[in-house]
Design a protein around this motif. Structure first.
Motif, mmCIF file in Angstrom:
data_model
loop_
_atom_site.group_PDB
_atom_site.id
_atom_site.type_symbol
_atom_site.label_atom_id
_atom_site.label_comp_id
_atom_site.label_asym_id
_atom_site.label_seq_id
_atom_site.Cartn_x
_atom_site.Cartn_y
_atom_site.Cartn_z
ATOM 1 N N ILE A 1 68.397 5.174 36.672
ATOM 2 C CA ILE A 1 69.668 4.604 37.110
ATOM 3 C C ILE A 1 70.671 4.681 35.959
ATOM 4 C CG2 ILE A 1 70.843 2.554 37.993
ATOM 5 C CD1 ILE A 1 68.839 3.775 39.942
ATOM 6 N N SER A 2 71.881 5.095 36.272
ATOM 7 C CA SER A 2 72.966 5.146 35.291
ATOM 8 C C SER A 2 74.085 4.240 35.796
ATOM 9 C CB SER A 2 73.478 6.581 35.120
ATOM 10 O OG SER A 2 72.438 7.440 34.693
ATOM 11 N N ALA A 3 74.196 3.059 35.201
ATOM 12 C CA ALA A 3 75.158 2.057 35.657
ATOM 13 C C ALA A 3 76.311 1.952 34.662
ATOM 14 C CB ALA A 3 74.473 0.703 35.797
ATOM 15 N N PRO A 4 77.525 1.660 35.133
ATOM 16 C CA PRO A 4 78.668 1.485 34.224
ATOM 17 C C PRO A 4 78.351 0.476 33.124
ATOM 18 C CG PRO A 4 79.428 1.553 36.480
ATOM 19 C CD PRO A 4 77.930 1.526 36.551
ATOM 20 N N ARG A 5 78.708 0.835 31.891
ATOM 21 C CA ARG A 5 78.339 0.025 30.734
ATOM 22 C C ARG A 5 79.239 -1.190 30.549
ATOM 23 N NH1 ARG A 5 75.191 0.774 26.324
ATOM 24 N NH2 ARG A 5 74.650 2.885 26.969
ATOM 25 N N GLY B 1 73.892 5.087 40.411
ATOM 26 C CA GLY B 1 74.120 3.744 39.885
ATOM 27 C C GLY B 1 75.589 3.400 39.791
ATOM 28 N N ALA B 2 76.478 4.390 39.936
ATOM 29 C CA ALA B 2 77.918 4.143 39.946
ATOM 30 C C ALA B 2 78.354 3.743 41.350
ATOM 31 C CB ALA B 2 78.671 5.390 39.498
ATOM 32 N N PRO B 3 79.340 2.840 41.486
ATOM 33 C CA PRO B 3 79.757 2.395 42.826
ATOM 34 C C PRO B 3 80.374 3.495 43.677
ATOM 35 C CG PRO B 3 81.227 1.522 41.139
ATOM 36 C CD PRO B 3 80.063 2.126 40.427
ATOM 37 N N THR B 4 80.864 4.563 43.050
ATOM 38 C CA THR B 4 81.472 5.663 43.794
ATOM 39 C C THR B 4 80.455 6.698 44.273
ATOM 40 O OG1 THR B 4 81.921 6.615 41.621
ATOM 41 C CG2 THR B 4 83.758 5.543 42.736
ATOM 42 N N SER B 5 79.266 6.695 43.707
ATOM 43 C CA SER B 5 78.312 7.769 43.998
ATOM 44 C C SER B 5 77.805 7.798 45.435
ATOM 45 C CB SER B 5 77.132 7.698 43.019
ATOM 46 O OG SER B 5 77.557 8.003 41.702
ATOM 47 N N PRO B 6 77.460 6.647 46.037
ATOM 48 C CA PRO B 6 76.926 6.712 47.405
ATOM 49 C C PRO B 6 77.851 7.384 48.406
ATOM 50 C CG PRO B 6 76.449 4.580 46.429
ATOM 51 C CD PRO B 6 77.362 5.285 45.479
ATOM 52 N N ILE B 7 79.131 7.007 48.428
ATOM 53 C CA ILE B 7 80.041 7.600 49.406
ATOM 54 C C ILE B 7 80.281 9.077 49.109
ATOM 55 C CG2 ILE B 7 82.211 7.031 48.221
ATOM 56 C CD1 ILE B 7 83.347 6.323 51.014
ATOM 57 N N ILE B 8 80.232 9.456 47.830
ATOM 58 C CA ILE B 8 80.419 10.866 47.479
ATOM 59 C C ILE B 8 79.269 11.707 48.018
ATOM 60 C CG2 ILE B 8 80.467 12.514 45.555
ATOM 61 C CD1 ILE B 8 82.125 10.489 43.999
ATOM 62 N N THR B 9 78.053 11.168 48.000
ATOM 63 C CA THR B 9 76.927 11.935 48.550
ATOM 64 C C THR B 9 77.170 12.238 50.027
ATOM 65 O OG1 THR B 9 75.626 9.955 49.123
ATOM 66 C CG2 THR B 9 75.284 10.912 46.934
ATOM 67 N N ASN B 10 77.719 11.282 50.757
ATOM 68 C CA ASN B 10 78.005 11.529 52.173
ATOM 69 C C ASN B 10 79.108 12.562 52.349
ATOM 70 O OD1 ASN B 10 76.061 9.869 53.346
ATOM 71 N ND2 ASN B 10 77.369 8.063 53.283
ATOM 72 N N MET B 11 80.130 12.514 51.493
ATOM 73 C CA MET B 11 81.188 13.533 51.541
ATOM 74 C C MET B 11 80.602 14.930 51.365
ATOM 75 S SD MET B 11 84.015 12.017 48.953
ATOM 76 C CE MET B 11 84.412 10.275 48.856
ATOM 77 N N ILE B 12 79.747 15.068 50.359
ATOM 78 C CA ILE B 12 79.176 16.372 50.027
ATOM 79 C C ILE B 12 78.235 16.849 51.122
ATOM 80 C CG2 ILE B 12 77.718 17.603 48.368
ATOM 81 C CD1 ILE B 12 80.498 16.933 47.300
ATOM 82 N N CYS B 13 77.609 15.912 51.830
ATOM 83 C CA CYS B 13 76.624 16.270 52.861
ATOM 84 C C CYS B 13 77.228 16.488 54.238
ATOM 85 C CB CYS B 13 75.542 15.191 52.942
ATOM 86 S SG CYS B 13 74.375 15.234 51.563
ATOM 87 N N ASP B 14 78.549 16.419 54.361
ATOM 88 C CA ASP B 14 79.168 16.630 55.675
ATOM 89 C C ASP B 14 78.747 17.960 56.295
ATOM 90 O OD1 ASP B 14 80.524 14.276 56.049
ATOM 91 O OD2 ASP B 14 82.400 14.978 55.190
ATOM 92 N N ASN B 15 78.816 19.020 55.513
ATOM 93 C CA ASN B 15 78.463 20.346 56.020
ATOM 94 C C ASN B 15 76.978 20.422 56.360
ATOM 95 O OD1 ASN B 15 78.976 23.047 56.734
ATOM 96 N ND2 ASN B 15 78.356 23.768 54.720
ATOM 97 N N LEU B 16 76.152 19.822 55.506
ATOM 98 C CA LEU B 16 74.709 19.778 55.772
ATOM 99 C C LEU B 16 74.430 19.047 57.077
ATOM 100 C CD1 LEU B 16 71.744 20.177 54.842
ATOM 101 C CD2 LEU B 16 71.948 17.962 53.681
ATOM 102 N N ASP B 17 75.086 17.911 57.273
ATOM 103 C CA ASP B 17 74.877 17.142 58.509
ATOM 104 C C ASP B 17 75.259 17.958 59.743
ATOM 105 O OD1 ASP B 17 73.860 14.898 57.274
ATOM 106 O OD2 ASP B 17 75.783 13.868 57.149
ATOM 107 N N ARG B 18 76.372 18.675 59.665
ATOM 108 C CA ARG B 18 76.796 19.496 60.811
ATOM 109 C C ARG B 18 75.761 20.563 61.137
ATOM 110 N NH1 ARG B 18 82.025 18.890 58.485
ATOM 111 N NH2 ARG B 18 81.744 20.797 57.266
ATOM 112 N N ARG B 19 75.246 21.200 60.113
ATOM 113 C CA ARG B 19 74.278 22.280 60.338
ATOM 114 C C ARG B 19 72.946 21.745 60.880
ATOM 115 N NH1 ARG B 19 74.930 27.287 56.247
ATOM 116 N NH2 ARG B 19 77.187 27.310 56.086
#
Length: 265
Positions: free
Chosen positions: A76-80, A189-207
């Motif tokens: 885990i990498s959390a903001p310091r 561990g960053a608060p922005t990371s979870p939603i970014i994973t969903n953004m990046i996986c949009d194309n994967l989800d469609r396929r």
């Protein structure tokens, strides 16, 4: 700050000053709402420049390990510090206001949960599960930068670069030739990371949703956990479904599969 207002101002951003002003408005409104308006201190441009440099990993993140349910450890990498955490939380409010994950994403999404993920596959004869390998560190800074220039964000290059830098961290890796090289990746561990994973996986989800429709299956994804289910068995090793699943994953430049498991319910 209302989401509608955030979206309007985000679409009007054309400079780093605009981004800084929006983040400060979000921060101030949040503190006022919590009765802490008198303690508000704005983010500075100097702070924004420093935190958007992924090379400052040590000064931005603290790292520790937790045990995984499946065995082994997860890093885990959390903001310091509080100022960096607060800035990322404000960025996350921008992302949440502008972006809605695909209907197949059950993790890191408001109003959806691991229970909803399980219910989607309830009462099926067969449930097939597989994981994406190295989910967070597979997502590199250039991919985030590119995604933020696409709908629904459509951010100018400078804004997308600043945000991608804020949301990434540098890791050091060793090649087979024992040479060190650096990659800037998504920190778990960053608060922005979870939603970014969903953004990046949009194309994967469609396929993968298209693959599910072709074979008459139900599909969902909870973070890196991919699940298909059906009343009939199409999950035989070497079968058409498995071949097509691997082809789709391998075509995308980000991910690979860890392993697969078919369960007879």
């Amino acid at each position: 700050m209302e989401q509608k207002t955030i979206v309007e101002q985000a679409h009007q951003m054309s400079s780093k000053e605009d981004l800084l002003n929006l983040l400060n408005r979000i921060k101030q409104d949040e503190m006022v709402a919590n009765g802490l308006g008198d303690k508000f201190h704005p983010f500075t441009m100097e702070l924004l420049h420093y935190y958007c440099n992924p090379n400052h990993t040590y000064h931005r993140y603290k790292q520790f390990s937790i045990k995984k349910k499946s065995g082994g450890e997860r890093q885990i990498s959390a903001p310091r510090n509080r100022s960096f955490l607060a800035m990322l939380q404000c960025v996350n409010e921008v992302f949440k206001a502008m972006y809605t994950p695909s209907p197949y994403a059950m993790g890191f999404t408001e109003g959806r949960s691991i229970v909803d993920n399980a219910l989607k596959h309830k009462n099926k004869n067969y449930v097939f599960n597989t994981d994406l390998k190295d989910f967070f560190p597979s997502i590199e800074q250039p991919r985030i930068w590119k995604r933020l220039q696409l709908p629904p964000f459509d951010f100018p290059d400078q804004i997308a670069r600043l945000l991608a830098g804020l949301c990434s961290m540098q890791i050091d890796e060793i090649t087979d030739e024992e040479k060190e090289y650096h990659r800037c990746v998504l920190p778990q561990g960053a608060p922005t990371s979870p939603i970014i994973t969903n953004m990046i996986c949009d194309n994967l989800d469609r396929r993968l949703a298209g693959l599910a429709k072709r074979f008459g299956l139900d599909y969902s994804r909870y973070a890196d956990d991919i699940t298909f289910s059906s009343m009939h068995n199409v999950y035989q090793k070497g079968g058409d479904f498995i071949k097509e699943l691997h082809r789709i994953i391998e075509v995308l430049p980000l991910f690979s599969l860890v392993g697969t498991q078919a369960i007879l319910c």
